[in-house]
Write a protein that holds these residues in place. Sequence first.
Motif, PDB file in Angstrom:
ATOM      1  N   ARG A  80       1.666 -65.882  52.143  1.00  0.00           N
ATOM      2  CA  ARG A  80       1.131 -64.951  53.241  1.00  0.00           C
ATOM      3  C   ARG A  80       0.661 -65.741  54.527  1.00  0.00           C
ATOM      4  NH1 ARG A  80       2.226 -59.787  53.429  1.00  0.00           N
ATOM      5  NH2 ARG A  80       2.335 -58.948  51.502  1.00  0.00           N
ATOM      6  N   THR A 131      -2.434 -60.314  55.230  1.00  0.00           N
ATOM      7  CA  THR A 131      -3.034 -59.460  54.178  1.00  0.00           C
ATOM      8  C   THR A 131      -2.095 -58.422  53.650  1.00  0.00           C
ATOM      9  OG1 THR A 131      -3.797 -57.849  55.607  1.00  0.00           O
ATOM     10  CG2 THR A 131      -5.309 -59.936  55.536  1.00  0.00           C
ATOM     11  N   GLY A 132      -1.108 -58.129  54.071  1.00  0.00           N
ATOM     12  CA  GLY A 132      -0.167 -56.929  53.692  1.00  0.00           C
ATOM     13  C   GLY A 132      -0.538 -55.666  53.704  1.00  0.00           C
ATOM     14  N   GLU A 133      -1.757 -55.402  54.457  1.00  0.00           N
ATOM     15  CA  GLU A 133      -2.368 -54.135  54.395  1.00  0.00           C
ATOM     16  C   GLU A 133      -1.821 -53.397  55.690  1.00  0.00           C
ATOM     17  OE1 GLU A 133      -6.583 -54.489  55.248  1.00  0.00           O
ATOM     18  OE2 GLU A 133      -7.086 -55.395  53.646  1.00  0.00           O
TER      19      GLU A 133
END
Length: 246
Positions: free
Chosen positions: A130, A210-212
């Motif tokens: 990430r 974060t992938g959010e």
Amino acid sequence: MSSLTLTYTRRNLVENIRTPTMFLTVALVPVGVMVFFVVPFIGQDAAAITSGTATLVVFGALMACVGHFSIAIAAQRESTWGNYVRTLPGGIVPQMFGHLLVGLVVVAAAIIPILVVAGLFTAAAAPAPRVLLAAGALLAVVVTFTLMGLAMGYLMSMRVALIANSIGFLPLAVAGGMFFDDSTAPEFIEQIAPFVPTRGATDLVLVALTGEPVGATSLVMLAVWVVVLAALTVWGHRRDQVRRFA
């Protein structure tokens, strides 16, 4: 890399070191916000401080890129030396690469202190893949803000560029919702933020780190801003060439 590019890079770097105001500003302001307004409140909340660190890195890149390129280009346009250099046989390409490399040094001065504080004094954490993805996203952000600085440098006088740098960063950050979370942002900020480049830049880095999920509108508008700023840069450069050397 050509010797001309290295020569321009060394000259520009020496010039910036001799007048280190920009380095000090971009290094101290973002990390000062981090130390006094972020770490004491969310420093031990891993998710919040990770997002907060990413946001401040984007803010530091904004200050570094826009501040460096707008002033450097405006100063070059108005100086006798700058006009002379632009007539040399090497052309504009090595000069622009020289500005770009020095700009990357200024960006590093802005973001490294933030990352050091986050790593040593907070609970910020993210998986290595990430982090690498976020670094790639940050490069796209740097391109966007570099184009903004170049466009300003070609379209503004030195005096106007200095004023814009003095008062422009905070409105861009606030309008982009950089200093608010979803629960505290005023409604009118939420309405305009997706159309401001700082929101798209922040969302791009956050989704990579974060992938959010984030709003698609801000990312689409960021791409639109890249095209617009690139067009303004090219137009401003050509206009300046015609005015000065036609």
